[in-house]
Design a protein around this motif. Sequence first.
Motif, mmCIF file in Angstrom:
data_model
loop_
_atom_site.group_PDB
_atom_site.id
_atom_site.type_symbol
_atom_site.label_atom_id
_atom_site.label_comp_id
_atom_site.label_asym_id
_atom_site.label_seq_id
_atom_site.Cartn_x
_atom_site.Cartn_y
_atom_site.Cartn_z
ATOM 1 N N ASN A 459 17.594 -1.657 -21.682
ATOM 2 C CA ASN A 459 16.645 -2.787 -21.515
ATOM 3 C C ASN A 459 16.776 -3.331 -23.070
ATOM 4 O O ASN A 459 17.079 -2.864 -23.966
ATOM 5 C CB ASN A 459 15.814 -2.558 -21.145
ATOM 6 C CG ASN A 459 14.376 -1.869 -21.207
ATOM 7 O OD1 ASN A 459 14.347 -1.771 -22.847
ATOM 8 N ND2 ASN A 459 13.731 -1.564 -20.802
ATOM 9 N N SER A 460 16.575 -4.649 -23.241
ATOM 10 C CA SER A 460 16.622 -5.380 -24.297
ATOM 11 C C SER A 460 15.746 -5.010 -24.970
ATOM 12 O O SER A 460 16.025 -4.778 -26.641
ATOM 13 C CB SER A 460 16.572 -6.921 -24.215
ATOM 14 O OG SER A 460 14.837 -7.420 -23.462
ATOM 15 N N ASP A 461 14.391 -4.256 -25.251
ATOM 16 C CA ASP A 461 13.720 -3.831 -25.923
ATOM 17 C C ASP A 461 13.849 -2.354 -26.523
ATOM 18 O O ASP A 461 13.783 -1.809 -27.376
ATOM 19 C CB ASP A 461 12.194 -3.200 -25.300
ATOM 20 C CG ASP A 461 11.395 -4.803 -25.351
ATOM 21 O OD1 ASP A 461 11.479 -5.315 -25.318
ATOM 22 O OD2 ASP A 461 10.441 -4.531 -23.989
ATOM 23 N N ALA A 462 14.911 -1.514 -25.290
ATOM 24 C CA ALA A 462 15.136 -0.513 -26.125
ATOM 25 C C ALA A 462 16.125 -0.341 -26.633
ATOM 26 O O ALA A 462 16.926 0.277 -27.863
ATOM 27 C CB ALA A 462 15.744 0.826 -24.989
ATOM 28 N N LEU A 463 17.175 -1.792 -26.873
ATOM 29 C CA LEU A 463 18.276 -2.017 -27.323
ATOM 30 C C LEU A 463 17.434 -2.292 -28.728
ATOM 31 O O LEU A 463 18.656 -2.204 -29.330
ATOM 32 C CB LEU A 463 19.217 -2.694 -26.823
ATOM 33 C CG LEU A 463 20.680 -3.096 -27.204
ATOM 34 C CD1 LEU A 463 21.317 -2.913 -27.706
ATOM 35 C CD2 LEU A 463 20.958 -4.504 -26.723
ATOM 36 N N GLY A 464 17.387 -3.346 -28.924
ATOM 37 C CA GLY A 464 16.359 -3.197 -29.837
ATOM 38 C C GLY A 464 15.977 -2.248 -30.972
ATOM 39 O O GLY A 464 16.478 -2.607 -32.759
ATOM 40 N N LYS A 465 14.647 -1.898 -30.452
ATOM 41 C CA LYS A 465 15.127 -0.462 -30.897
ATOM 42 C C LYS A 465 15.432 0.428 -31.403
ATOM 43 O O LYS A 465 15.334 0.922 -32.716
ATOM 44 C CB LYS A 465 13.776 0.385 -30.512
ATOM 45 C CG LYS A 465 12.776 1.522 -30.730
ATOM 46 C CD LYS A 465 11.978 2.317 -29.332
ATOM 47 C CE LYS A 465 11.181 3.640 -29.995
ATOM 48 N NZ LYS A 465 10.457 3.712 -29.191
ATOM 49 N N LEU A 466 16.685 0.718 -30.669
ATOM 50 C CA LEU A 466 17.398 1.965 -31.512
ATOM 51 C C LEU A 466 18.251 1.700 -32.436
ATOM 52 O O LEU A 466 18.857 2.092 -33.218
ATOM 53 C CB LEU A 466 18.667 1.960 -29.913
ATOM 54 C CG LEU A 466 19.950 3.158 -30.160
ATOM 55 C CD1 LEU A 466 19.641 4.217 -31.182
ATOM 56 C CD2 LEU A 466 20.037 3.208 -28.621
ATOM 57 N N GLY A 467 18.522 -0.455 -32.294
ATOM 58 C CA GLY A 467 19.514 -0.841 -33.331
ATOM 59 C C GLY A 467 18.542 -0.560 -33.748
ATOM 60 O O GLY A 467 19.466 -0.400 -35.690
ATOM 61 N N ARG A 468 17.490 -0.949 -34.485
ATOM 62 C CA ARG A 468 16.906 -1.313 -35.361
ATOM 63 C C ARG A 468 16.758 0.177 -36.437
ATOM 64 O O ARG A 468 16.933 0.568 -37.890
ATOM 65 C CB ARG A 468 16.056 -1.408 -35.411
ATOM 66 C CG ARG A 468 15.058 -2.673 -35.526
ATOM 67 C CD ARG A 468 14.973 -3.589 -36.777
ATOM 68 N NE ARG A 468 15.176 -5.302 -36.401
ATOM 69 C CZ ARG A 468 15.099 -6.539 -36.900
ATOM 70 N NH1 ARG A 468 15.682 -5.582 -38.096
ATOM 71 N NH2 ARG A 468 15.192 -7.735 -36.712
ATOM 72 N N ARG A 469 16.571 1.455 -35.305
ATOM 73 C CA ARG A 469 16.456 2.555 -36.313
ATOM 74 C C ARG A 469 18.397 2.795 -36.427
ATOM 75 O O ARG A 469 18.374 3.610 -38.171
ATOM 76 C CB ARG A 469 16.692 3.571 -35.509
ATOM 77 C CG ARG A 469 15.096 3.974 -35.153
ATOM 78 C CD ARG A 469 14.940 4.809 -33.492
ATOM 79 N NE ARG A 469 13.495 4.648 -33.132
ATOM 80 C CZ ARG A 469 12.902 6.133 -32.588
ATOM 81 N NH1 ARG A 469 13.386 6.782 -31.606
ATOM 82 N NH2 ARG A 469 11.454 5.580 -32.169
#
Length: 576
Positions: A459-469
């Motif tokens: 989902n968008s939250d998980a995508l953002g979290k993974l992308g930032r990492r």
Amino acid sequence: MKNKIDLTSDPSELFLNPWQDEGLKLLREPEFLWREIPAAKIVGFAVSEYRAINQKIRSFTETTRRQRTFRTAVEINTVPVVIDGAQFRKSSLMASGKLVLSGASGTRLLNGYRWDHEAAEFDPEEKLKLFFETCQRANKGKTLPVETTFLENDIHFAIECRNTFNFYHFITESLAQLTVLDEVGFQGNVYFHYPNNEEKRGSFAEAFVSALFPEFAGRVFFERAPKEYNLVLTAFDMTHGLGQVSKPEVAGIEKLMPRAGGKKLELSGAEGQLTLGMNAVSSSLIALRARAFKLIEGHDFSYLPKRFFIERSDHSSRSRPLEGENNLIEQLQSVGFEKISFENLTPLEQVAIMAQAEMMVSTHGAGFTNMLFANSDAFVIELGTLQTARYRWKDFWPLAHASQCHYVSFFADFNTDDPLQEPKFEQDGIVPVRLCDDGVAQVMSFAMTILGHTPEPLNSDALGKLGRRVLRSGAAAQAITLLETHREMISGNLDLCLLMADCHKDLGETKSELVALDLAFHADVSRWQTLIRIFWCASNCDRPQVVRWALALLERDFPDRYEAFVSNHEWVRFVA
């Protein structure tokens, strides 16, 4: 022969000031005391099953980033020296009756002094601080003495060892010292002096000496401390010497140091010395890495995997089982990982597997010593806990700086009866890791993205979290690929648009950054900060029309912010 180290005296009587005291001389003038080098990408992420533990992990890693991380890494010189009246006691060296503060051995001596005087009427930290500050004043304008008399080329070389059974301590502290002999024309014998019982000596010690220093065959001996020499060669790591030289000589290094608790750190204090140790790497480690790489040149190691999970051998005396390992390994194997044990590889195979690695994954342990030999593109992934973050993470930073690899730690849960209760290191030692199913999923999503695979639907939250990492780990290109794979989520999502802009900025792609910033502004037109960033980005890529547009919009919709901005940058009024 006496083997006890008595730390009851005043620091000025205990510890050698080699700029003033007799007993230590350089073989030649050092090329440098310290110098800046690029820093490795070192990050830590929280993957606990429990919110409270995740909060503690994030708090610790963020504090470490802000208050313990230099702006760049530092290389500290380790040089060959000659010692008069040398006494090797336990894991320390004395020169003419005073203890030598060299590298890790010196750190243990200083910590020992603090611990031995915890109940004293005086503050041992203040005593040590006074010692270093007194040295700094006394050493102004002084240089380390250089040996000018003729030395026989068969004089012995001796090394103090923390022990000979811990892989990390032996490789990083003891073996690396031999590299100072590379340009000396040394013809004598080499002696390793250690405090542990003979039966505890690990076979890896002789194996690594033989493999990485074959020219010393038949001339290397392991001998328990205590041991005395009238005259002997050894290596001097100048880490603590930086706290003894005059202030002007280290002014540059203190400028690299962060502020901790609102105070500027100093090399004369414990916090400054701790922080320096995390961000500095000995020249001997860099030399050991270079030597090892030369020794594997021309050999075929293509049979070794490039993606691998390190497991401890069955006979490991300090086995710490990972709960969740089977689940993790099953998923890693689906993307080409193999299980290996460093103990089952020869020393040169251990060097080679890291030199050609794409990604290594393992639980925290001494095996991460081999990160020294990782290639600069490798991702070395550690599975640890809040405990390893607090007590062991810093130990491996210098190895990452030496190799310039990507050192990524995922801090999970304690594999104990009560995972919410933080273990006491003094009582429990290092406890095993528990990686829950969601933790496995987070590690796998990260690994797959780095290696060019598409992770499970996000989902968008998980995508953002993974992308930032991924971005924070130094893999902006892979983060962009991840976002573009989910392009339908980006449009209208401020956080994802800004993340895309950050990725392009990291790669120096200002035009693409500007496009992403435009998407971010249209995703949330009430955010004035985006207009400011558009202004700077458009200025950098020579887009004057966009510059004027951003300023006009800022003045119209956010007049207070516009006035504050132009008052800090008067020249902006002329642009407008």
